[in-house]
Design a protein around this motif. Sequence first.
Motif, PDB file in Angstrom:
ATOM      1  N   SER A 263       0.875  -1.164   0.000  1.00 44.59           N
ATOM      2  CA  SER A 263       0.000   0.000   0.000  1.00 44.59           C
ATOM      3  C   SER A 263       0.915   1.218   0.000  1.00 44.59           C
ATOM      4  CB  SER A 263      -0.946   0.012   1.206  1.00 44.59           C
ATOM      5  OG  SER A 263      -0.235  -0.006   2.421  1.00 44.59           O
ATOM      6  N   LEU A 264       0.618   2.159  -0.873  1.00 48.70           N
ATOM      7  CA  LEU A 264       1.503   3.302  -1.105  1.00 48.70           C
ATOM      8  C   LEU A 264       0.697   4.586  -0.997  1.00 48.70           C
ATOM      9  CD1 LEU A 264       3.302   1.919  -4.304  1.00 48.70           C
ATOM     10  CD2 LEU A 264       4.135   1.784  -1.947  1.00 48.70           C
ATOM     11  N   GLU A 265       1.073   5.440  -0.057  1.00 46.57           N
ATOM     12  CA  GLU A 265       0.459   6.765   0.053  1.00 46.57           C
ATOM     13  C   GLU A 265       1.545   7.756  -0.333  1.00 46.57           C
ATOM     14  OE1 GLU A 265      -0.407  10.146   0.753  1.00 46.57           O
ATOM     15  OE2 GLU A 265      -0.207   9.781   2.905  1.00 46.57           O
ATOM     16  N   LEU A 266       1.407   8.343  -1.527  1.00 44.08           N
ATOM     17  CA  LEU A 266       2.520   9.044  -2.155  1.00 44.08           C
ATOM     18  C   LEU A 266       2.235  10.537  -2.312  1.00 44.08           C
ATOM     19  CD1 LEU A 266       3.294   6.265  -4.793  1.00 44.08           C
ATOM     20  CD2 LEU A 266       4.218   6.509  -2.479  1.00 44.08           C
ATOM     21  N   GLY A 267       2.792  11.139  -3.341  1.00 42.33           N
ATOM     22  CA  GLY A 267       2.781  12.589  -3.472  1.00 42.33           C
ATOM     23  C   GLY A 267       1.517  13.159  -4.071  1.00 42.33           C
ATOM     24  N   GLY A 268       1.496  14.474  -4.159  1.00 44.89           N
ATOM     25  CA  GLY A 268       0.354  15.161  -4.740  1.00 44.89           C
ATOM     26  C   GLY A 268       0.725  16.540  -5.245  1.00 44.89           C
ATOM     27  N   GLY A 286      -9.284  28.682   3.590  1.00 42.80           N
ATOM     28  CA  GLY A 286      -9.040  27.321   3.136  1.00 42.80           C
ATOM     29  C   GLY A 286      -7.821  27.192   2.261  1.00 42.80           C
ATOM     30  N   VAL A 287      -7.594  28.164   1.374  1.00 43.32           N
ATOM     31  CA  VAL A 287      -6.410  28.127   0.513  1.00 43.32           C
ATOM     32  C   VAL A 287      -5.154  28.320   1.340  1.00 43.32           C
ATOM     33  CG1 VAL A 287      -5.203  29.333  -1.347  1.00 43.32           C
ATOM     34  CG2 VAL A 287      -7.640  28.827  -1.564  1.00 43.32           C
ATOM     35  N   LEU A 288      -5.184  29.255   2.294  1.00 41.07           N
ATOM     36  CA  LEU A 288      -4.017  29.484   3.149  1.00 41.07           C
ATOM     37  C   LEU A 288      -3.696  28.247   3.982  1.00 41.07           C
ATOM     38  CD1 LEU A 288      -4.865  33.085   4.343  1.00 41.07           C
ATOM     39  CD2 LEU A 288      -2.819  32.456   3.063  1.00 41.07           C
ATOM     40  N   ALA A 289      -4.722  27.673   4.631  1.00 42.85           N
ATOM     41  CA  ALA A 289      -4.492  26.481   5.442  1.00 42.85           C
ATOM     42  C   ALA A 289      -4.037  25.307   4.592  1.00 42.85           C
ATOM     43  CB  ALA A 289      -5.770  26.113   6.202  1.00 42.85           C
ATOM     44  N   GLY A 290      -4.559  25.243   3.361  1.00 49.12           N
ATOM     45  CA  GLY A 290      -4.233  24.121   2.496  1.00 49.12           C
ATOM     46  C   GLY A 290      -2.782  24.064   2.075  1.00 49.12           C
ATOM     47  N   ILE A 291      -2.103  25.214   2.035  1.00 49.54           N
ATOM     48  CA  ILE A 291      -0.713  25.213   1.587  1.00 49.54           C
ATOM     49  C   ILE A 291       0.272  25.619   2.679  1.00 49.54           C
ATOM     50  CG2 ILE A 291      -0.907  27.563   0.650  1.00 49.54           C
ATOM     51  CD1 ILE A 291       1.372  24.649  -0.561  1.00 49.54           C
ATOM     52  N   PHE A 292      -0.119  26.518   3.599  1.00 44.40           N
ATOM     53  CA  PHE A 292       0.832  26.983   4.598  1.00 44.40           C
ATOM     54  C   PHE A 292       0.701  26.268   5.934  1.00 44.40           C
ATOM     55  CE2 PHE A 292       0.411  30.949   1.882  1.00 44.40           C
ATOM     56  CZ  PHE A 292       1.542  30.643   1.140  1.00 44.40           C
ATOM     57  N   GLY A 293      -0.376  25.501   6.137  1.00 47.95           N
ATOM     58  CA  GLY A 293      -0.444  24.630   7.296  1.00 47.95           C
ATOM     59  C   GLY A 293       0.671  23.607   7.220  1.00 47.95           C
ATOM     60  N   ALA A 294       1.323  23.335   8.370  1.00 49.29           N
ATOM     61  CA  ALA A 294       2.452  22.393   8.415  1.00 49.29           C
ATOM     62  C   ALA A 294       3.587  22.830   7.491  1.00 49.29           C
ATOM     63  CB  ALA A 294       2.014  20.974   8.085  1.00 49.29           C
ATOM     64  N   GLY A 296       3.493  23.705   4.556  1.00 48.09           N
ATOM     65  CA  GLY A 296       3.338  23.123   3.229  1.00 48.09           C
ATOM     66  C   GLY A 296       3.852  21.715   3.092  1.00 48.09           C
ATOM     67  N   GLN A 297       4.262  21.098   4.211  1.00 49.73           N
ATOM     68  CA  GLN A 297       4.901  19.779   4.167  1.00 49.73           C
ATOM     69  C   GLN A 297       3.870  18.674   4.405  1.00 49.73           C
ATOM     70  OE1 GLN A 297       9.310  20.552   5.859  1.00 49.73           O
ATOM     71  NE2 GLN A 297       7.667  21.227   7.197  1.00 49.73           N
ATOM     72  N   THR A 298       2.883  18.634   3.542  1.00 49.96           N
ATOM     73  CA  THR A 298       1.881  17.572   3.582  1.00 49.96           C
ATOM     74  C   THR A 298       1.628  17.096   2.157  1.00 49.96           C
ATOM     75  OG1 THR A 298       0.024  19.126   3.413  1.00 49.96           O
ATOM     76  CG2 THR A 298       0.726  18.510   5.621  1.00 49.96           C
ATOM     77  N   CYS A 299       1.399  15.794   2.011  1.00 49.49           N
ATOM     78  CA  CYS A 299       1.152  15.234   0.682  1.00 49.49           C
ATOM     79  C   CYS A 299      -0.113  15.813   0.058  1.00 49.49           C
ATOM     80  CB  CYS A 299       1.066  13.715   0.757  1.00 49.49           C
ATOM     81  SG  CYS A 299      -0.171  13.116   1.939  1.00 49.49           S
ATOM     82  N   LEU A 300      -1.067  16.203   0.909  1.00 51.20           N
ATOM     83  CA  LEU A 300      -2.337  16.710   0.394  1.00 51.20           C
ATOM     84  C   LEU A 300      -2.364  18.226   0.249  1.00 51.20           C
ATOM     85  CD1 LEU A 300      -3.662  17.911   3.192  1.00 51.20           C
ATOM     86  CD2 LEU A 300      -4.268  15.521   3.562  1.00 51.20           C
ATOM     87  N   ALA A 301      -1.222  18.881   0.367  1.00 49.71           N
ATOM     88  CA  ALA A 301      -1.172  20.341   0.291  1.00 49.71           C
ATOM     89  C   ALA A 301      -1.850  20.859  -0.978  1.00 49.71           C
ATOM     90  CB  ALA A 301       0.281  20.817   0.326  1.00 49.71           C
ATOM     91  N   GLY A 302      -2.667  21.883  -0.815  1.00 48.73           N
ATOM     92  CA  GLY A 302      -3.316  22.508  -1.967  1.00 48.73           C
ATOM     93  C   GLY A 302      -2.375  23.488  -2.628  1.00 48.73           C
ATOM     94  N   PHE A 402       6.648  20.194  -1.602  1.00 54.33           N
ATOM     95  CA  PHE A 402       6.593  19.859  -0.177  1.00 54.33           C
ATOM     96  C   PHE A 402       7.153  21.002   0.664  1.00 54.33           C
ATOM     97  CE2 PHE A 402       6.402  16.467   3.116  1.00 54.33           C
ATOM     98  CZ  PHE A 402       5.230  15.869   2.694  1.00 54.33           C
ATOM     99  N   GLY A 403       6.630  22.184   0.398  1.00 53.80           N
ATOM    100  CA  GLY A 403       7.050  23.367   1.133  1.00 53.80           C
ATOM    101  C   GLY A 403       6.023  24.469   0.948  1.00 53.80           C
TER     102      GLY A 403
END
Length: 508
Positions: A263-268, A286-294, A296-302, A402-403
């Motif tokens: 099972s592979l949970e990969l990039g986006g 939502g756009v700010l949280a989607g990319i600057f939360g964490a 930007g180090q999340t696979c699901l980053a918007g 991833f940033g």
Amino acid sequence: MTSATSPAAVDIRAREMRTYRMLVDGQWRASSSEEVFESIDPYTGRAWARVPAATEHDVDAAVDAARRAFESGPWSRFLPAQRARCLRTLGQLLEQQSQELANVQVLENGKLMREVLGQTAGLAAHCYYFAGMAESMHGDTVSISVPDMVNYTVREPIGVVAAVTPWNSPLSLLFWKLCPALAAGNTLVVKPSEVTPVSTLVLAELFERAGFPPGVVNVVTGDGRVGAALASHPGVDKIAFTGSTEVGKAVAHAAADRLARVSLELGGKSPNIVFEDADVPGALSGVLAGIFGATGQTCLAGSRALVQASILDSFARALVERARAIRIGDPLDAASEMGTVSCRMQYDKVLRYIELARSEGATLLCGGGPPPDPALRQGLFIEPTIFGGVRNDMRIAREEVFGPILCLIPFQDEDDAVRIANDTRFGLAAGVWTQDIKRAHRMTRRLRAGTVWVNTYRRTNYATPFGGMKESGLGRENGLEAIYDYTETKSVWIDTGAGIKDPFNPRA
């Protein structure tokens, strides 16, 4: 904006250097080579822990321990209710240890304390949910058109699972694998990222106290060579991997040689799509949280904000104003809103992509490098960065960074939005911002993504499946589908009639 270091942060960072050990067959061990590597605080640049660098011999020992526990140890005889009891006890222990587990993760990867503490406080819920799954998992009785025959199915554990986890959310993403695998009756060898190994080792101290027999959960630490040894190990029946698409492909190749499960949970490169009828304040958040939360180090980053052309200019101005107001600072400080990049290698990669975007002709609207505040120079900080004038064929719009880098891309109408959104090799997630319920349903059907959020973003839960399409992965984590991914289905036939006839004597 920047924030200062709090007294609590100073206390946590004043800890003495400690050398940790790996967990193999219920024993705490150094590497067979006695080599260690250091864990670095990305805020101070200081080494604060030493961790064993595992060898292939250590990997062999961990896999052998997991194999014995699965095939002949006490775990092989545990009933579903006993597995559930262990998971519930682990959940209770986690409720007591959530602050310490959060402290360690912040020191490892620079993620905000307020975000990490929320994640660690939620780990117990994973245990309780999958404890229920352990007791309620069942097969089916199948109606077949064959006389005097009964057929039913049972679900059985796969065997030894290698769980290879990333550095951005080391414990949360481990629990997406650990809980369903244990609930189904498997045993595990866990290999955390070399950037964030300590939190997994601290967690591992709880397994014996929770009642798991020796060898059920083993932890080996080291770099990618340790992960590669696990992925290719003949004693591993399944590899559950979260990380980059490129490494995921290598894992799949290694597993394919022996037809091991994966099972592979990969990039986006997920699109966050804002229509002109959207609730603009909500969409901005939502756009700010989607990319600057964490950071930007999340696979699901918007990381791609697709904004309808009619509102692009005004939306971009508001977005830049909000991004410039994000408070950057010490991840342990409750006032901080964005922390560091997790490690030097990733920090340098993000800066290279900023320069690449400039060279491609994108327009820098804000950010673009480290913050100017001298108080933050020692940390791996990058300002929230937004690029306008981005085309979807630019590398900055096609490759996972991833940033904290956001690409603003205009679209004309629904068809144009869908075309741009789906024009990617990834398919992990997408966001849609609209007040038109009909449009919302049309978009969710047309977007090629494993998760689609409408008027929200970055939401996950242990009870609902998460995973990607296309090159964003294989399989699903969380929910009922996750536990099925850690089982094999066995079909059982029973003859209730006169028995089998002699096929070579038709008159018999």
